[in-house]
Scaffold this active site. Structure first.
Site, mmCIF file in Angstrom:
data_model
loop_
_atom_site.group_PDB
_atom_site.id
_atom_site.type_symbol
_atom_site.label_atom_id
_atom_site.label_comp_id
_atom_site.label_asym_id
_atom_site.label_seq_id
_atom_site.Cartn_x
_atom_site.Cartn_y
_atom_site.Cartn_z
ATOM 1 N N SER A 141 0.838 -1.194 0.000
ATOM 2 C CA SER A 141 0.000 0.000 0.000
ATOM 3 C C SER A 141 0.877 1.251 0.000
ATOM 4 C CB SER A 141 -0.943 -0.036 1.203
ATOM 5 O OG SER A 141 -1.953 0.955 1.095
ATOM 6 N N HIS A 193 -7.845 -5.454 0.061
ATOM 7 C CA HIS A 193 -6.559 -4.756 0.166
ATOM 8 C C HIS A 193 -5.772 -5.189 1.402
ATOM 9 C CE1 HIS A 193 -3.703 -1.569 -0.584
ATOM 10 N NE2 HIS A 193 -3.923 -1.028 0.602
ATOM 11 N N ASP A 194 -6.460 -5.423 2.504
ATOM 12 C CA ASP A 194 -5.795 -5.802 3.750
ATOM 13 C C ASP A 194 -5.098 -7.155 3.676
ATOM 14 O OD1 ASP A 194 -6.126 -3.566 5.277
ATOM 15 O OD2 ASP A 194 -7.712 -4.365 6.553
ATOM 16 N N ARG A 198 -11.810 6.784 9.137
ATOM 17 C CA ARG A 198 -11.402 5.385 9.264
ATOM 18 C C ARG A 198 -12.500 4.442 8.782
ATOM 19 N NH1 ARG A 198 -6.966 2.206 9.228
ATOM 20 N NH2 ARG A 198 -7.131 0.457 10.665
ATOM 21 N N ASP A 223 -8.697 -6.983 -4.299
ATOM 22 C CA ASP A 223 -8.414 -5.613 -3.868
ATOM 23 C C ASP A 223 -9.224 -4.633 -4.704
ATOM 24 O OD1 ASP A 223 -7.314 -3.186 -3.045
ATOM 25 O OD2 ASP A 223 -5.248 -3.928 -3.077
#
Length: 374
Positions: free
Chosen positions: A164, A355-356, A236, A325
């Site tokens: 990232s 993505h994580d 967040r 992702d």
């Protein structure tokens, strides 16, 4: 617990007087001129290391953390470290980054909030920088890391890796300082931020700046509960949706309520939990600053375009994307790999976690690391 203690602090930044934990510190004197035109009158880098640097300094590995990460990539939570290491399964004896063999260095990013100079840090007069902190780019952050490498006696990294935003800095190392990078691993990242990535960031930035508790960026003297935690929490929540995949959220939460009598859906409770965690360990100004440096990321800027920039890379390279992702879609990894002569076809991390996955899929990441260090 008293109500006052349960309120989030004005900032979750590490501050002077807090336990240092495993952090080490390098103070770099002298003016740092920044790409956007500002400057810093010296700065400090917080970093952690694992393993031992060998006699010819040829076994050093640089790990670059993502947006809300920090130097604590391995090890348990404890005083000074509110969370356990974010890549713990990758670092240690017998692991892919075998600390009996390699010397691992993980700095906190310039502009961050966990020991390296950033908006929450004191200026030369001892007051938090706040709204006066200058704009930074990924290139500025790599300049600070190069100063750390110099201080540690590391002329060339055996491997630079990150996912990232960490992948952006890893790539900038290989493009801007190619003679100092032997091998490169870029995961779930891109050569330049896309319109959609900038668009996802925009409401996050607005959420923080619209919070009355942000006070134009000068909130560090606010009482618990009076800082910009609402705006940071909203940012967040937005971001975390982009970090996971729709199939995973559907499978885990569906349309279930959190609990009988709780009006929230389970997925809302999940986002609330991650928002509450972040506001207690991160700083709103750093979130703004670092997000904008990600938006500005473009390795081709002033280098003749992305293609010309990528032609500078001489490191043995692996680029990997995550098949689920939606924030940094796999085509960006394929395009990046195609532009680097020393990279083969982009690797694919197969995972439902979006993505994580670059933080979760340790066995797949380990295989990629070993392919470059073997």
């Amino acid at each position: 617990m008293s109500p006052a203690r349960d309120l989030p602090p004005a900032t979750g930044a590490w501050r002077e007087g807090d336990p240092p934990g495993r952090r080490q510190f390098l103070t770099v004197p002298g003016e740092l001129r920044l790409e956007a035109g500002g400057s810093l009158p010296g700065y400090r880098v917080a970093y952690e290391t694992w393993g031992k640097l060998n006699s010819d300094a040829s076994n050093a590995v640089l790990i670059e953390h993502a947006l809300t990460g920090d130097s604590h990539a391995a090890g348990p939570a404890g005083p000074g470290h509110p969370s356990p290491g974010w890549w713990d399964g990758l670092i240690g004896p017998g692991r892919a980054l075998d600390t009996d063999e390699v010397f691992v260095v993980v700095p906190n990013i310039l502009g961050g909030c966990q020991g390296t100079t950033g908006p929450s840090s004191p200026d030369p007069d001892g007051k938090p920088w706040g709204s006066r902190f200058p704009r930074l780019t990924v290139r500025d952050q790599v300049v600070a890391e190069a100063a750390l490498a110099d201080a540690l006696g590391i002329e060339r990294w055996a491997l630079v890796l990150g996912g990232s935003m960490g992948g952006m800095r890893a790539l900038e190392w290989a493009v801007g300082l190619p003679a100092r990078v032997d091998a490169l691993l870029v995961v779930a990242s891109t050569a330049a931020a896309s319109a959609e990535q900038i668009a996802w960031a925009a409401p996050q930035l607005h959420a923080i700046r619209s919070d009355p508790g942000w006070r134009g960026g000068d909130y560090y003297d606010a009482a618990p509960g009076e800082g910009p935690h609402v705006g940071l929490g909203i940012a967040r929540r937005i971001a975390h949706v982009t970090y996971r995949s729709e199939p995973e959220l559907s499978e885990r939460f569906g349309r279930h309520r959190q609990a009988p009598g709780d009006d929230r859906y389970a997925v809302e409770s999940y986002l609330d939990h991650h928002a509450d965690k972040l506001v207690r360990r991160f700083d709103a100004n750093s979130y703004l600053l670092l997000t904008e440096s990600m938006n500005d990321h473009d390795v081709g800027r002033d280098r003749g375009g992305v293609g010309q920039a990528l032609s500078r890379v001489t490191a043995r390279t692996v680029v990997a994307g995550v098949d689920s992702d939606r924030l940094y879609p796999p085509y960006q990894s394929r395009d990046l790999a195609a532009g680097i002569a020393t990279a083969g076809e982009a690797a694919v991390i197969s995972s439902p976690y979006g993505h994580d996955s670059f933080l979760i899929e340790t066995p797949q990441l380990s295989a990629l690391v070993k392919s470059l260090l073997g």
